[in-house]
Write an enzyme that holds these catalytic residues in place. Structure first.
Site, PDB file in Angstrom:
ATOM      1  N   ASP A 139     -17.885  10.472  60.753  1.00 26.96           N
ATOM      2  CA  ASP A 139     -18.226   9.445  59.784  1.00 26.96           C
ATOM      3  C   ASP A 139     -17.038   8.498  59.704  1.00 26.96           C
ATOM      4  OD1 ASP A 139     -19.708   8.171  57.702  1.00 26.96           O
ATOM      5  OD2 ASP A 139     -18.397   9.179  56.245  1.00 26.96           O
ATOM      6  N   ASP A 171     -15.975   5.813  56.717  1.00 20.38           N
ATOM      7  CA  ASP A 171     -15.301   5.718  55.424  1.00 20.38           C
ATOM      8  C   ASP A 171     -15.051   7.109  54.839  1.00 20.38           C
ATOM      9  OD1 ASP A 171     -15.466   2.897  55.570  1.00 20.38           O
ATOM     10  OD2 ASP A 171     -17.520   2.985  54.835  1.00 20.38           O
TER      11      ASP A 171
END
Length: 404
Positions: A245, A247
């Protein structure tokens, strides 16, 4: 970063005998595809999307194979064929392609592959302005089949090239990968050898730097080598992957990060990504980006940010092989983005796309994310998962035996 790769594909392949009567050596089948497709696939991991094939012998076969090879690549690519007007040698092939080549480009042999962390080489050579041209080197225990390359003690300067050494002698050899700029054309003529003429001249003038890296190497110059490549390449280059992922994993999650002024790297992220690249994992980013759907930034803004971020990662000696994002959200303020999507995590669509494009072994692959939806998506896709919250990505990577 450099995005153009020129590949020497014009050799006669005489040592392969009858095998190269119908096809040039770079098009020899290795597993389920031509050797050249494996090589270009490997280069795409490090951002190369513009290929110039330096052809000569049986150039029509090279031209006919372009679309077949393009179809086997995981990412789009521009592929141009430069045909030498006569048997010009490896340096001459470069000379005749000059007008097609960027100011700085990578050149590699079309009959060998060195699967290493190429980002380390490119980052090191880009930072060090001492030499306009660079060669990637390998250390071997036995120089019997190779010519040796010498480095100046205590520096990166290549001092000499010498013919094949005695069996049993260890040393450095040419990997067949170079980072060059147009100053190389001061040493290139319309008919010459890169190995015998150009490289020694560069070294003699103090214009050639060298860096030594480790990795899997295979050439296909002899029938036994070609047979070994057919067995080894699918095992070596169809790798497991780490899906990240964005952020909260590689950067601090400040909420709807769509521009560089709000992008803050997570602690230790560059060494962690370098370790993953060194260990041969594909490294991908899969990120929900509903900030687009909410009108905080545009898809163009996101694309610009990610180009910069991936370029920065490569400048730090690691790579992101590929990435996917999903801008939709079921309650998006912007109507054109208001929808359910199987690509949006916890759906597995983005992961599935990358698995298919890069031929990933899910059972040996990982997903690291900071939200429950990341973990749900990873588990549903058949990946091993870790939540990045109490530990940073760096702490997880350097603490896992799989990445040691």
């Amino acid at each position: 970063m450099v995005r153009q790769c020129a590949i020497l594909v014009g050799g006669l392949g005489t040592r392969l005998g009858a095998l190269t009567q119908a096809l040039p050596k770079p098009l020899m089948p290795c597993g389920d595809r031509p050797f050249l497709a494996w090589l270009m696939r490997e280069m795409q991991r490090f951002g190369f999307d513009d290929f110039v094939l330096l052809a000569g012998h049986m150039s029509d076969e090279i031209e006919n194979a372009v679309e077949q090879i393009r179809a086997r690549l995981p990412k789009p690519a521009r592929i141009t064929v430069s045909v030498e007007p006569f048997r010009a040698g490896t340096g001459g092939a470069l000379h005749h392609a000059r007008a097609l080549l960027d100011e700085r480009f990578v050149l590699c042999n079309g009959d060998s592959i060195f699967a290493c962390n190429l980002a380390r080489f490119l980052a090191h050579a880009t930072r060090d302005a001492s030499f306009p041209n660079w060669i990637l080197l390998r250390a071997v225990d036995d120089l019997d089949r190779y010519g040796a390359v010498s480095l100046d003690e205590g520096s990166d300067r290549v001092t000499s090239f010498q013919a094949r050494s005695d069996a049993g002698s260890a040393g450095l050899i040419n990997s067949g990968i170079y980072l060059l700029d147009h100053s190389v054309f001061d040493h290139v003529s319309e008919s010459c050898s890169l190995e015998q003429d150009v490289l020694p001249r560069l070294a003699g003038g103090g214009e050639l730097g060298g860096l030594v890296l480790d990795g899997y190497f295979r050439d296909i110059g002899l029938p036994g080598d070609l047979a070994a490549a057919g067995e080894e390449l699918p095992r070596q280059l169809v790798r497991p992957a780490v899906f990240l992922d964005r952020d909260g994993v590689i950067n601090v999650d400040h909420g709807w990060v769509g521009t560089r002024d709000r992008f803050e790297w997570a602690d230790g992220v560059f060494p962690a990504l370098q370790r993953l690249t060194d260990r041969g994992y594909h490294v991908f980013i899969v990120t929900n980006q509903s900030g687009v759907a909410r009108g905080h930034y545009s898809e163009d803004d996101l694309d610009s940010l990610m180009r910069w971020a991936i370029g920065t990662i490569r400048a730090n000696g690691a790579t992101i092989d590929d990435w996917r994002y999903c801008p939709t959200h079921p309650s998006a303020p912007l109507e054109r983005y208001r929808s359910e999507s199987p690509r949006r995590k916890p759906g597995t669509g983005m992961i599935d796309e990358l698995v298919a494009a890069w031929e990933i072994d899910r059972t040996q692959s990982f997903l690291f994310g900071d939200q429950p939806s990341d973990i749900t998506a990873g588990q549903a896709a058949g990946l091993q998962t870790s939540l990045v919250q109490e530990q940073t990505l760096a702490e997880i990577v350097f603490g896992r035996s799989a990445f040691a």
